[in-house]
Write an enzyme that holds these catalytic residues in place. Sequence first.
Site, PDB file in Angstrom:
ATOM      1  NE  ARG A  18      35.960  37.285  35.521  1.00 36.87           N
ATOM      2  CZ  ARG A  18      36.014  35.894  35.276  1.00 36.87           C
ATOM      3  NH1 ARG A  18      36.192  35.166  36.262  1.00 36.87           N
ATOM      4  NH2 ARG A  18      35.985  35.438  34.048  1.00 36.87           N
ATOM      5  CB  CYS A  19      37.924  39.298  42.518  1.00 29.44           C
ATOM      6  SG  CYS A  19      38.648  39.729  44.155  1.00 29.44           S
ATOM      7  N   PRO A  20      35.030  39.522  44.647  1.00 31.22           N
ATOM      8  CG  PRO A  20      34.280  40.061  46.703  1.00 31.22           C
ATOM      9  CD  PRO A  20      34.112  40.636  44.960  1.00 31.22           C
ATOM     10  CG  ASP A  45      38.608  36.368  39.338  1.00 32.58           C
ATOM     11  OD1 ASP A  45      39.725  36.915  38.516  1.00 32.58           O
ATOM     12  OD2 ASP A  45      37.846  36.767  40.123  1.00 32.58           O
ATOM     13  CB  SER A  47      41.897  38.068  41.373  1.00 26.78           C
ATOM     14  OG  SER A  47      40.428  37.416  41.562  1.00 26.78           O
TER      15      SER A  47
END
Length: 81
Positions: A18-20, A45, A47
Amino acid sequence: MSFNPELATKTLEAEGLRCPEPVMMVRKTIRTMQDGEVLLVKADDPSTTRDIPSFCRFMDHQLIAAQTDELPYQYLIKKGL
């Protein structure tokens, strides 16, 4: 251009991250590559659909193609412009 994963000289599996983390891993991997080499990134993800194109613009790499219609998302990034 249609999405052709065979263009890649390296592959980065970022599924489940997941981000980042995905973009941080892309940055770390690209640092080890030569200009002109192509990285295939696989991620799930959402993002990344925003972050990876932004990363390429900011760091002067070329986003050759992106497949974001289904999971995993896939991106082909050419190091350098």
